[in-house]
Design a protein around this motif. Structure first.
Motif, PDB file in Angstrom:
ATOM      1  N   CYS A 147      85.609  49.254 -64.653  1.00 17.87           N
ATOM      2  CA  CYS A 147      84.864  49.175 -65.915  1.00 17.87           C
ATOM      3  C   CYS A 147      85.220  47.911 -66.700  1.00 17.87           C
ATOM      4  CB  CYS A 147      85.114  50.414 -66.771  1.00 17.87           C
ATOM      5  SG  CYS A 147      84.115  51.832 -66.254  1.00 17.87           S
ATOM      6  N   ALA A 148      86.462  47.479 -66.631  1.00 17.36           N
ATOM      7  CA  ALA A 148      86.866  46.257 -67.330  1.00 17.36           C
ATOM      8  C   ALA A 148      86.122  45.043 -66.768  1.00 17.36           C
ATOM      9  CB  ALA A 148      88.381  46.059 -67.232  1.00 17.36           C
ATOM     10  N   VAL A 149      86.021  44.974 -65.454  1.00 16.51           N
ATOM     11  CA  VAL A 149      85.292  43.878 -64.799  1.00 16.51           C
ATOM     12  C   VAL A 149      83.811  43.978 -65.130  1.00 16.51           C
ATOM     13  CG1 VAL A 149      84.687  42.859 -62.568  1.00 16.51           C
ATOM     14  CG2 VAL A 149      86.996  43.727 -62.961  1.00 16.51           C
ATOM     15  N   CYS A 150      83.274  45.186 -65.107  1.00 12.76           N
ATOM     16  CA  CYS A 150      81.862  45.395 -65.411  1.00 12.76           C
ATOM     17  C   CYS A 150      81.550  44.958 -66.840  1.00 12.76           C
ATOM     18  CB  CYS A 150      81.504  46.860 -65.191  1.00 12.76           C
ATOM     19  SG  CYS A 150      79.731  47.189 -65.272  1.00 12.76           S
ATOM     20  N   ALA A 151      82.441  45.270 -67.766  1.00 11.94           N
ATOM     21  CA  ALA A 151      82.225  44.861 -69.160  1.00 11.94           C
ATOM     22  C   ALA A 151      82.138  43.346 -69.265  1.00 11.94           C
ATOM     23  CB  ALA A 151      83.338  45.408 -70.049  1.00 11.94           C
ATOM     24  N   ASP A 152      82.998  42.640 -68.547  1.00 14.22           N
ATOM     25  CA  ASP A 152      82.953  41.170 -68.547  1.00 14.22           C
ATOM     26  C   ASP A 152      81.619  40.669 -68.006  1.00 14.22           C
ATOM     27  OD1 ASP A 152      85.549  41.063 -69.552  1.00 14.22           O
ATOM     28  OD2 ASP A 152      86.462  40.635 -67.599  1.00 14.22           O
ATOM     29  N   ALA A 153      81.165  41.256 -66.906  1.00 15.26           N
ATOM     30  CA  ALA A 153      79.890  40.852 -66.308  1.00 15.26           C
ATOM     31  C   ALA A 153      78.729  41.149 -67.248  1.00 15.26           C
ATOM     32  CB  ALA A 153      79.681  41.566 -64.972  1.00 15.26           C
ATOM     33  N   CYS A 154      78.772  42.296 -67.899  1.00 18.13           N
ATOM     34  CA  CYS A 154      77.707  42.669 -68.842  1.00 18.13           C
ATOM     35  C   CYS A 154      77.670  41.719 -70.038  1.00 18.13           C
ATOM     36  CB  CYS A 154      77.898  44.104 -69.318  1.00 18.13           C
ATOM     37  SG  CYS A 154      77.517  45.344 -68.065  1.00 18.13           S
ATOM     38  N   GLU A 155      78.832  41.357 -70.538  1.00 21.77           N
ATOM     39  CA  GLU A 155      78.871  40.427 -71.675  1.00 21.77           C
ATOM     40  C   GLU A 155      78.334  39.061 -71.282  1.00 21.77           C
ATOM     41  OE1 GLU A 155      82.950  40.696 -72.935  1.00 21.77           O
ATOM     42  OE2 GLU A 155      82.598  42.626 -73.918  1.00 21.77           O
ATOM     43  N   ALA A 156      78.693  38.592 -70.086  1.00 21.08           N
ATOM     44  CA  ALA A 156      78.186  37.297 -69.612  1.00 21.08           C
ATOM     45  C   ALA A 156      76.671  37.347 -69.436  1.00 21.08           C
ATOM     46  CB  ALA A 156      78.866  36.915 -68.295  1.00 21.08           C
ATOM     47  N   CYS A 157      76.170  38.440 -68.874  1.00 18.70           N
ATOM     48  CA  CYS A 157      74.729  38.589 -68.678  1.00 18.70           C
ATOM     49  C   CYS A 157      74.014  38.663 -70.026  1.00 18.70           C
ATOM     50  CB  CYS A 157      74.447  39.819 -67.828  1.00 18.70           C
ATOM     51  SG  CYS A 157      72.737  39.941 -67.250  1.00 18.70           S
ATOM     52  N   ALA A 158      74.584  39.409 -70.955  1.00 21.38           N
ATOM     53  CA  ALA A 158      73.988  39.516 -72.295  1.00 21.38           C
ATOM     54  C   ALA A 158      73.932  38.154 -72.975  1.00 21.38           C
ATOM     55  CB  ALA A 158      74.780  40.501 -73.145  1.00 21.38           C
ATOM     56  N   ASP A 159      74.983  37.366 -72.820  1.00 17.36           N
ATOM     57  CA  ASP A 159      75.006  36.028 -73.420  1.00 17.36           C
ATOM     58  C   ASP A 159      73.907  35.146 -72.838  1.00 17.36           C
ATOM     59  OD1 ASP A 159      77.171  36.772 -74.985  1.00 17.36           O
ATOM     60  OD2 ASP A 159      78.659  35.712 -73.755  1.00 17.36           O
ATOM     61  N   GLU A 160      73.752  35.190 -71.512  1.00 22.59           N
ATOM     62  CA  GLU A 160      72.722  34.368 -70.866  1.00 22.59           C
ATOM     63  C   GLU A 160      71.329  34.858 -71.233  1.00 22.59           C
ATOM     64  OE1 GLU A 160      70.719  31.494 -69.064  1.00 22.59           O
ATOM     65  OE2 GLU A 160      72.893  31.482 -69.303  1.00 22.59           O
ATOM     66  N   CYS A 161      71.085  36.146 -71.123  1.00 21.46           N
ATOM     67  CA  CYS A 161      69.762  36.684 -71.451  1.00 21.46           C
ATOM     68  C   CYS A 161      69.432  36.454 -72.924  1.00 21.46           C
ATOM     69  CB  CYS A 161      69.692  38.174 -71.123  1.00 21.46           C
ATOM     70  SG  CYS A 161      69.522  38.522 -69.364  1.00 21.46           S
ATOM     71  N   GLY A 162      70.436  36.542 -73.762  1.00 30.96           N
ATOM     72  CA  GLY A 162      70.237  36.353 -75.192  1.00 30.96           C
ATOM     73  C   GLY A 162      69.764  34.963 -75.568  1.00 30.96           C
ATOM     74  N   LYS A 163      69.924  34.003 -74.670  1.00 32.51           N
ATOM     75  CA  LYS A 163      69.473  32.626 -74.924  1.00 32.51           C
ATOM     76  C   LYS A 163      67.955  32.496 -74.829  1.00 32.51           C
ATOM     77  CE  LYS A 163      73.577  30.520 -72.850  1.00 32.51           C
ATOM     78  NZ  LYS A 163      74.050  29.698 -71.712  1.00 32.51           N
ATOM     79  N   HIS A 164      67.315  33.476 -74.210  1.00 32.27           N
ATOM     80  CA  HIS A 164      65.872  33.390 -73.951  1.00 32.27           C
ATOM     81  C   HIS A 164      65.107  34.319 -74.881  1.00 32.27           C
ATOM     82  CE1 HIS A 164      66.974  31.110 -70.417  1.00 32.27           C
ATOM     83  NE2 HIS A 164      67.850  32.064 -70.119  1.00 32.27           N
ATOM     84  N   THR A 165      63.915  33.907 -75.270  1.00 31.27           N
ATOM     85  CA  THR A 165      63.138  34.669 -76.258  1.00 31.27           C
ATOM     86  C   THR A 165      62.224  35.722 -75.638  1.00 31.27           C
ATOM     87  OG1 THR A 165      61.389  32.998 -76.245  1.00 31.27           O
ATOM     88  CG2 THR A 165      63.154  32.751 -77.893  1.00 31.27           C
ATOM     89  N   MET A 166      62.085  35.714 -74.326  1.00 35.24           N
ATOM     90  CA  MET A 166      61.196  36.686 -73.693  1.00 35.24           C
ATOM     91  C   MET A 166      61.714  38.097 -73.950  1.00 35.24           C
ATOM     92  SD  MET A 166      61.337  33.725 -72.024  1.00 35.24           S
ATOM     93  CE  MET A 166      62.219  33.683 -70.508  1.00 35.24           C
ATOM     94  N   GLN A 167      60.806  39.033 -74.139  1.00 36.46           N
ATOM     95  CA  GLN A 167      61.206  40.403 -74.461  1.00 36.46           C
ATOM     96  C   GLN A 167      62.054  41.021 -73.360  1.00 36.46           C
ATOM     97  OE1 GLN A 167      60.647  41.844 -77.557  1.00 36.46           O
ATOM     98  NE2 GLN A 167      62.201  43.230 -76.742  1.00 36.46           N
ATOM     99  N   HIS A 168      61.718  40.746 -72.100  1.00 37.80           N
ATOM    100  CA  HIS A 168      62.509  41.327 -71.013  1.00 37.80           C
ATOM    101  C   HIS A 168      63.955  40.850 -71.059  1.00 37.80           C
ATOM    102  CE1 HIS A 168      62.204  37.633 -68.521  1.00 37.80           C
ATOM    103  NE2 HIS A 168      60.949  37.598 -68.924  1.00 37.80           N
ATOM    104  N   CYS A 169      64.168  39.603 -71.465  1.00 40.48           N
ATOM    105  CA  CYS A 169      65.536  39.087 -71.599  1.00 40.48           C
ATOM    106  C   CYS A 169      66.248  39.733 -72.789  1.00 40.48           C
ATOM    107  CB  CYS A 169      65.530  37.570 -71.759  1.00 40.48           C
ATOM    108  SG  CYS A 169      65.181  36.671 -70.221  1.00 40.48           S
ATOM    109  N   GLN A 170      65.540  39.888 -73.878  1.00 40.57           N
ATOM    110  CA  GLN A 170      66.142  40.525 -75.058  1.00 40.57           C
ATOM    111  C   GLN A 170      66.476  41.994 -74.784  1.00 40.57           C
ATOM    112  OE1 GLN A 170      67.114  38.900 -77.947  1.00 40.57           O
ATOM    113  NE2 GLN A 170      66.668  37.165 -76.596  1.00 40.57           N
ATOM    114  N   ASP A 171      65.591  42.694 -74.063  1.00 43.53           N
ATOM    115  CA  ASP A 171      65.856  44.089 -73.699  1.00 43.53           C
ATOM    116  C   ASP A 171      67.066  44.185 -72.777  1.00 43.53           C
ATOM    117  OD1 ASP A 171      63.627  44.797 -75.186  1.00 43.53           O
ATOM    118  OD2 ASP A 171      62.332  45.086 -73.432  1.00 43.53           O
ATOM    119  N   CYS A 172      67.149  43.265 -71.843  1.00 44.23           N
ATOM    120  CA  CYS A 172      68.271  43.249 -70.910  1.00 44.23           C
ATOM    121  C   CYS A 172      69.577  42.970 -71.657  1.00 44.23           C
ATOM    122  CB  CYS A 172      68.030  42.194 -69.828  1.00 44.23           C
ATOM    123  SG  CYS A 172      69.302  42.186 -68.544  1.00 44.23           S
ATOM    124  N   ALA A 173      69.554  41.995 -72.556  1.00 42.78           N
ATOM    125  CA  ALA A 173      70.756  41.673 -73.324  1.00 42.78           C
ATOM    126  C   ALA A 173      71.247  42.890 -74.103  1.00 42.78           C
ATOM    127  CB  ALA A 173      70.480  40.501 -74.264  1.00 42.78           C
TER     128      ALA A 173
END
Length: 120
Positions: A63-89
């Motif tokens: 879970c600790a590793v997964c949290a790191d991966a989720c935070e990294a993914c959220a940061d990347e997706c959060g850079k994009h304005t598309m709704q699918h990226c915002q939902d994913c973040a």
């Protein structure tokens, strides 16, 4: 533990939807980091969900590793304005919170209290 399991499953689904939608974007090259993060995050979330469902003693460590991966993914997706990226973040952030909670020992079944780890 159940809320972490559900968050992992929801996050994996959101990452799959985001990756597929990114592949349909006009400038797919610009979305490469997002797609790669989505794929990694979805795979890890599904793995962690399996460990959680089985009540594995390794689940909190993963879970600790997964949290790191989720935070990294959220940061990347959060850079994009598309709704699918915002939902994913958003799904990734929720999963990161739940996984951090599990990694810290909160929500982990105590031996003899519903733990699924049986002695063989």
């Amino acid at each position: 533990m159940e809320s972490c399991l559900e968050a992992c499953q929801a996050c994996a689904d959101a990452c799959d939807r985001c990756a597929a939608a990114c592949l349909r974007e006009e400038d797919r090259k610009m979305m490469a980091a997002c797609i790669a993060g989505d794929i990694d995050c979805a795979a890890l979330c599904r793995t962690v969900a399996g460990f959680l469902a089985r009540g594995s003693a390794l689940a909190s460590s993963l879970c600790a590793v997964c949290a790191d991966a989720c935070e990294a993914c959220a940061d990347e997706c959060g850079k994009h304005t598309m709704q699918h990226c915002q939902d994913c973040a958003a799904a990734c952030r929720r999963c990161a919170v739940e996984c951090r909670r599990m990694a810290s020992g909160a929500g982990v079944a105590q031996p003899g209290r519903g733990s699924h780890m049986a002695a063989h």
